[in-house]
Design a protein around this motif. Structure first.
Motif, PDB file in Angstrom:
ATOM      1  N   ASP A 153       0.841  -1.306  -0.069  1.00  0.00           N
ATOM      2  CA  ASP A 153       0.007   0.107  -0.090  1.00  0.00           C
ATOM      3  C   ASP A 153       0.582   1.349  -0.120  1.00  0.00           C
ATOM      4  O   ASP A 153       0.373   2.235  -0.074  1.00  0.00           O
ATOM      5  CB  ASP A 153      -0.994   0.130   1.206  1.00  0.00           C
ATOM      6  N   PHE A 154       2.117   1.182  -0.055  1.00  0.00           N
ATOM      7  CA  PHE A 154       3.090   2.558   0.162  1.00  0.00           C
ATOM      8  C   PHE A 154       3.938   2.195  -1.068  1.00  0.00           C
ATOM      9  O   PHE A 154       3.522   2.429  -2.198  1.00  0.00           O
ATOM     10  CB  PHE A 154       3.742   2.734   1.311  1.00  0.00           C
ATOM     11  N   CYS A 155       4.931   1.681  -0.998  1.00  0.00           N
ATOM     12  CA  CYS A 155       6.135   1.799  -1.997  1.00  0.00           C
ATOM     13  C   CYS A 155       5.790   0.934  -3.026  1.00  0.00           C
ATOM     14  O   CYS A 155       6.193   1.356  -4.432  1.00  0.00           O
ATOM     15  CB  CYS A 155       7.610   1.417  -1.580  1.00  0.00           C
ATOM     16  N   VAL A 156       5.205  -0.286  -2.943  1.00  0.00           N
ATOM     17  CA  VAL A 156       4.564  -1.072  -4.151  1.00  0.00           C
ATOM     18  C   VAL A 156       3.668  -0.403  -5.014  1.00  0.00           C
ATOM     19  O   VAL A 156       3.886  -0.231  -6.149  1.00  0.00           O
ATOM     20  CB  VAL A 156       4.046  -2.432  -3.658  1.00  0.00           C
ATOM     21  N   ALA A 157       2.626   0.194  -4.400  1.00  0.00           N
ATOM     22  CA  ALA A 157       1.443   0.939  -5.045  1.00  0.00           C
ATOM     23  C   ALA A 157       2.011   2.301  -5.726  1.00  0.00           C
ATOM     24  O   ALA A 157       1.657   2.395  -6.905  1.00  0.00           O
ATOM     25  CB  ALA A 157       0.524   1.229  -3.936  1.00  0.00           C
ATOM     26  N   TYR A 158       2.699   3.136  -4.901  1.00  0.00           N
ATOM     27  CA  TYR A 158       3.401   4.154  -5.685  1.00  0.00           C
ATOM     28  C   TYR A 158       4.275   3.897  -7.007  1.00  0.00           C
ATOM     29  O   TYR A 158       4.064   4.668  -8.055  1.00  0.00           O
ATOM     30  CB  TYR A 158       4.196   4.926  -4.634  1.00  0.00           C
ATOM     31  N   ALA A 176       3.168 -12.004  -3.386  1.00  0.00           N
ATOM     32  CA  ALA A 176       4.632 -11.868  -3.234  1.00  0.00           C
ATOM     33  C   ALA A 176       4.599 -10.293  -2.510  1.00  0.00           C
ATOM     34  O   ALA A 176       5.657  -9.851  -3.046  1.00  0.00           O
ATOM     35  CB  ALA A 176       5.183 -12.097  -4.379  1.00  0.00           C
ATOM     36  N   CYS A 177       3.663  -9.837  -2.084  1.00  0.00           N
ATOM     37  CA  CYS A 177       3.387  -8.641  -1.494  1.00  0.00           C
ATOM     38  C   CYS A 177       3.019  -8.900  -0.034  1.00  0.00           C
ATOM     39  O   CYS A 177       2.052  -9.581   0.127  1.00  0.00           O
ATOM     40  CB  CYS A 177       2.864  -7.473  -2.204  1.00  0.00           C
ATOM     41  N   ARG A 178       3.317  -7.827   0.882  1.00  0.00           N
ATOM     42  CA  ARG A 178       2.564  -7.645   2.079  1.00  0.00           C
ATOM     43  C   ARG A 178       2.446  -6.147   2.379  1.00  0.00           C
ATOM     44  O   ARG A 178       3.157  -5.278   2.065  1.00  0.00           O
ATOM     45  CB  ARG A 178       3.117  -8.310   3.331  1.00  0.00           C
ATOM     46  N   ALA A 179       1.261  -5.641   3.193  1.00  0.00           N
ATOM     47  CA  ALA A 179       0.768  -4.463   3.453  1.00  0.00           C
ATOM     48  C   ALA A 179       1.042  -3.962   4.937  1.00  0.00           C
ATOM     49  O   ALA A 179       0.943  -4.651   5.733  1.00  0.00           O
ATOM     50  CB  ALA A 179      -0.675  -4.201   2.820  1.00  0.00           C
ATOM     51  N   ILE A 180       1.257  -2.592   4.950  1.00  0.00           N
ATOM     52  CA  ILE A 180       1.241  -2.099   6.237  1.00  0.00           C
ATOM     53  C   ILE A 180      -0.369  -1.873   6.599  1.00  0.00           C
ATOM     54  O   ILE A 180      -0.507  -2.187   7.891  1.00  0.00           O
ATOM     55  CB  ILE A 180       1.905  -0.513   6.389  1.00  0.00           C
ATOM     56  N   ASP A 181      -1.156  -1.488   5.860  1.00  0.00           N
ATOM     57  CA  ASP A 181      -2.350  -1.086   5.988  1.00  0.00           C
ATOM     58  C   ASP A 181      -2.909  -0.293   7.088  1.00  0.00           C
ATOM     59  O   ASP A 181      -3.416  -0.429   8.254  1.00  0.00           O
ATOM     60  CB  ASP A 181      -3.385  -2.598   6.328  1.00  0.00           C
ATOM     61  N   LEU A 182      -2.594   0.985   7.106  1.00  0.00           N
ATOM     62  CA  LEU A 182      -2.697   2.134   8.001  1.00  0.00           C
ATOM     63  C   LEU A 182      -4.102   2.862   7.408  1.00  0.00           C
ATOM     64  O   LEU A 182      -4.033   3.271   6.626  1.00  0.00           O
ATOM     65  CB  LEU A 182      -1.591   3.117   7.775  1.00  0.00           C
ATOM     66  N   ASN A 183      -5.126   2.777   8.659  1.00  0.00           N
ATOM     67  CA  ASN A 183      -6.094   3.629   8.414  1.00  0.00           C
ATOM     68  C   ASN A 183      -6.732   3.294   6.894  1.00  0.00           C
ATOM     69  O   ASN A 183      -7.162   4.286   6.059  1.00  0.00           O
ATOM     70  CB  ASN A 183      -5.992   5.035   8.412  1.00  0.00           C
ATOM     71  N   GLY A 184      -7.213   1.925   6.331  1.00  0.00           N
ATOM     72  CA  GLY A 184      -7.534   1.581   5.266  1.00  0.00           C
ATOM     73  C   GLY A 184      -6.728   1.847   3.929  1.00  0.00           C
ATOM     74  O   GLY A 184      -7.218   1.737   2.743  1.00  0.00           O
ATOM     75  N   SER A 185      -5.213   2.127   4.357  1.00  0.00           N
ATOM     76  CA  SER A 185      -4.645   2.403   3.113  1.00  0.00           C
ATOM     77  C   SER A 185      -4.434   1.152   2.185  1.00  0.00           C
ATOM     78  O   SER A 185      -4.225   1.372   0.950  1.00  0.00           O
ATOM     79  CB  SER A 185      -3.058   2.708   3.588  1.00  0.00           C
ATOM     80  N   LEU A 186      -4.774  -0.074   2.447  1.00  0.00           N
ATOM     81  CA  LEU A 186      -4.452  -1.151   1.463  1.00  0.00           C
ATOM     82  C   LEU A 186      -5.677  -0.889   0.455  1.00  0.00           C
ATOM     83  O   LEU A 186      -5.544  -1.109  -0.703  1.00  0.00           O
ATOM     84  CB  LEU A 186      -4.625  -2.440   2.175  1.00  0.00           C
ATOM     85  N   ALA A 187      -6.911  -1.056   0.874  1.00  0.00           N
ATOM     86  CA  ALA A 187      -8.120  -0.914   0.069  1.00  0.00           C
ATOM     87  C   ALA A 187      -7.929   0.462  -0.805  1.00  0.00           C
ATOM     88  O   ALA A 187      -8.054   0.145  -2.133  1.00  0.00           O
ATOM     89  CB  ALA A 187      -9.569  -0.757   0.799  1.00  0.00           C
ATOM     90  N   ASP A 188      -7.636   1.459  -0.273  1.00  0.00           N
ATOM     91  CA  ASP A 188      -7.523   2.671  -0.916  1.00  0.00           C
ATOM     92  C   ASP A 188      -6.235   2.511  -2.175  1.00  0.00           C
ATOM     93  O   ASP A 188      -6.527   2.976  -3.405  1.00  0.00           O
ATOM     94  CB  ASP A 188      -6.874   3.927  -0.067  1.00  0.00           C
TER      95      ASP A 188
END
Ligand code: VGL
Ligand code: ZN
Length: 202
Positions: A153-158, A176-188
């Protein structure tokens, strides 16, 4: 083996993003066997390394009174303040020991300017200052990119969104990724990747 037009981009598989690290991503290390297998499958392999000076402006500790994971306003827009992580030369900034780094064609470091963060492998967080990766890939004739690594949700998505905007055909391999998921950041991030034309593959 995939053709030389297809590159694997491995984002930030570093100790600080793995369990026990300063900005640990849940199960961050669980992706490593899959990433290693993909490294064998691609002819063009690039690793990125988050690489911050100790006085980096994305660290909460460098903003008196600020809590980690709070938001601040930078000249280039909103910025999450993180726990100090991936400090240049530290053990936390090193690649995880199980990641197969020897076959990498290129290791690209990002986030080395104190005043600006860089989630994307292509541009700093002002969305303007280039890292040089676009030129590297295009001059090698690469057209298709597969992204794996940390964090979804951060470096991969950007990185994936910027790559799509630069005209690459982009896939994010979510297993082959994992997320931080801060306040819905993964869905976003997933919505924004889809909207940018990134293919999300389970
Ligand atoms: C990352 C937050 C801060 C990442 C890097 O690799 O996703 N996230 N620095
Ligand atoms: Zn960082």
């Amino acid at each position: 083996m995939r053709p030389e037009t297809h590159a694997l981009i491995v984002i930030d598989v570093q100790n600080d993003f793995c369990p026990g690290g300063a900005l640990a991503v849940a199960e961050g290390d669980a992706i490593i066997p899959r990433v290693n297998a993909l490294i064998d499958d691609f002819a063009v392999r690039v690793l990125t390394q988050d690489w911050h000076p100790a006085n980096h402006s994305s660290f909460a500790a460098n903003h008196p009174g600020a809590q980690p994971f709070s938001l601040t306003e930078m000249p280039y827009g909103p910025q999450v303040l993180w726990p100090a992580h991936c400090v240049q030369g530290s053990q936390g900034a090193a690649f995880h020991k199980d990641l197969r780094t020897d076959p990498a064609d290129l290791v690209i470091r990002k986030g080395f300017r104190a005043a600006i963060d860089s989630y994307s492998a292509f541009f700093e967080n002002d969305h303007k200052t280039p890292t040089g990766l676009e030129g590297y890939l295009k001059t090698r004739g690469v057209t298709n990119l597969t992204f794996v690594g940390l964090a979804t949700d951060f470096c991969v998505a950007y990185s994936a969104i910027d790559a799509a905007g630069l005209g690459f055909k982009v896939t994010v391999l979510e297993r082959a990724c994992r997320a931080i998921d801060l306040n819905g950041s993964l869905a976003d991030a997933r919505d924004k990747m889809r909207a940018a034309g990134v293919r999300l593959e389970a």
